[in-house]
Design an enzyme around this catalytic site. Sequence first.
Site, PDB file in Angstrom:
ATOM      1  N   HIS A  31      -7.577  -6.227  -0.809  1.00  0.00           N
ATOM      2  CA  HIS A  31      -6.083  -4.979  -0.642  1.00  0.00           C
ATOM      3  C   HIS A  31      -5.301  -5.980  -0.148  1.00  0.00           C
ATOM      4  CE1 HIS A  31      -4.708  -1.454  -0.630  1.00  0.00           C
ATOM      5  NE2 HIS A  31      -4.218  -1.040   0.290  1.00  0.00           N
ATOM      6  N   SER A  63       0.786  -1.087   0.005  1.00  0.00           N
ATOM      7  CA  SER A  63      -0.081  -0.661   0.079  1.00  0.00           C
ATOM      8  C   SER A  63       0.706   1.381   0.278  1.00  0.00           C
ATOM      9  CB  SER A  63      -1.052  -0.118   1.499  1.00  0.00           C
ATOM     10  OG  SER A  63      -1.888   0.873   1.047  1.00  0.00           O
ATOM     11  N   ASP A  67      -9.542  -5.451  -6.113  1.00  0.00           N
ATOM     12  CA  ASP A  67      -8.867  -4.344  -5.049  1.00  0.00           C
ATOM     13  C   ASP A  67      -9.812  -2.981  -5.037  1.00  0.00           C
ATOM     14  OD1 ASP A  67      -6.856  -1.935  -2.872  1.00  0.00           O
ATOM     15  OD2 ASP A  67      -5.383  -3.311  -3.614  1.00  0.00           O
TER      16      ASP A  67
END
Lengths: 280, 389
Positions: free
Chosen positions: A254, A104, A226
């Site tokens: 995710h 991320s 996602d």
Amino acid sequence: MPAPDTTPVQTRSIALHHLMFLGEAGRPMVFCHGFGMDQTLWRHLAPRYADRHRVVLMDHVGSGASDTAAYRRDRYTTLEGYIQDVLSVLEAFDLREVVFVGHSVSAMVGLEASLRAPERFHSLIMLGASPRYLVDEDYPGGLTGRDVEDLLTGFDLNREAWADQMARQAAANPGRPELAQEVKRAFLAAEPSILRQFARTTFAVDVRSDLGACRHPVLLLQSREDPIVPVAVSEYLKEAIPGARLHFLETSGHFAQLSAPDEVGQAMDLFLDRLERRHD
Amino acid sequence: MTDPRSFAKPLETGWFEDAQVGFLAATPEGRVLRVNPALLAWTGHTEETLAGAMWTDALLTPAGRIMVRTHLAPMLAAGERPNPIFVDLARADGGRMHVLLTAVIHGGPGATHHRMTFMEAVEREAWEKELVDARRLAEDSAEALRELNLDLERKVAGRTELLARANRDLDAFVRTVAHDLRNPLQVLQSLSDVLAFRIGSTLAHEDGQILTRITEVGSSMATVVDALLQLACAKEQPLRKQWVDLSALAGTLAAEYQASEPAHRVTWEIESGLRAWGDPGMVAVILRNLLGNALKYSSRMKEARITFGRDLKGFYVRDNGAGFDPGSAPDLFEPFQRFHDRDEFPGQGIGLATVKRIVDRHGGVLSAESAVGQGAAFRFTLPEPEGAA
């Protein structure tokens, strides 16, 4: 475990980021979590590299078991503080030619760090990466400012649910429910203000203009569907980072390293093997 | 009366259609299987538009979608029952509606699906917003305060260290200066003694007085230098603690003082059997200073009386001399504080500061009580080792 002749700087670094070391030798590999998580995120993935790599797991300051007393909002209102932290860890243990695995927002932390100290990096593996989460003219970021505010409110309203999810993903052993409870308590006791600031810092990120400067081999790993990163953003990254490889995973969500660690591991192995062969 | 059993049949059906609660069934992947009329009415969607769609895409705001996908879905996928969460439904007309969402897994292997329940929470939204804002403000303030406190602690620690270092430097400076003054002073004293011995008797009266004055000033300067050295050393020297017989020590000192000033008639009252845990050399400095002061300030009394004893509050040295006004001497134990004219009672104002340092280093407490003309009492404690009887 670090050697007994640990320097004071190393000792401080270990406490600051709750550094964990797996494996003794081999090319160093640093795993870095994103917003709202900590290093337990990597528990299904990181151990499988301990036989070939010196694996380092870290918590960002203000997350997980890091030294929260060292957190100063001023330092972490942009990615800069996180970038400096990563570089400090690499310097403290003189880690060079590191395989940096960032999830991320930390994918971009790794990219920025690699631009500051190229000699310390070997390659970058980015999971669920995005150079900017907000939509912009001709840029399909995915979220609007309103969405981000809604999301922050959602986090505040549903802290209990969030804690449950954290606890579930953190508990390595399903047979030990008390471990999950422990994580949940710790999460609810954490400074919500720090978490909120981390969210704001994350959603304010825009490093699109730096992507072209990347000179390291990059592997982009992206799940289907996602909720945070649209497919178009992954395609954008692939185009913008010179020579980047983009691999779509079969899993969705995710947190591919939790939902499909084998698939993620295989893609990483393929990428790393290819790089090592190229060096031979 | 109607027989309740006659309701049995109608009660079993129609809930899904009639309930003023949103119901939705979806495959484990999130494809819509069935929606109840209430949810359709709330959102403005039709069964046709929703059939087979991802319910999170079709019915939630982007933020709600992320919440569900990152929080609710992983719990369901793991076969667990997630806590209800607050999300916004996205209506077909672009509006939104605040709801409480509960999700459960239904059915056995092969036929598993997820059942979502949506409860209207519109009225909650306004005060939830207020609550969230207030809580954020409180949390952000607490965080700012936490950081301030940490910084303050660090600053105070830094300043304290600086101060301690400055004090250490000052002590070292005093020690050096006193030490450097001592040698030339001794030479000066010896030379004036030699001079007095050689030509003292031949000098005219006034010249003889000058020489005597030189000797006197030199000796008073030596006293100051020694006191300064003692003050500086009181802090630096390591403590070697043992049991010290205070009564014997006081007796010796009293005899010494009496011998040096036989004209000054003093009644000494020294309690027997007193002992203290401390460094013998330093404890002697305490008694020497306190008894010396008592003697000095009672020197004008016809019937001077000096008492050394112990009560519940600790050891004390009391005299019936000039005393002092406690209000006029708040810094009694600071160096170079004097509360009598030098001509009236000579002294340098270093003795009590030295005593204070020694008592502090032993972990004890030094205090004084007095009134003008009422004599004075100085009290001190020297803590005994753990477990001592």
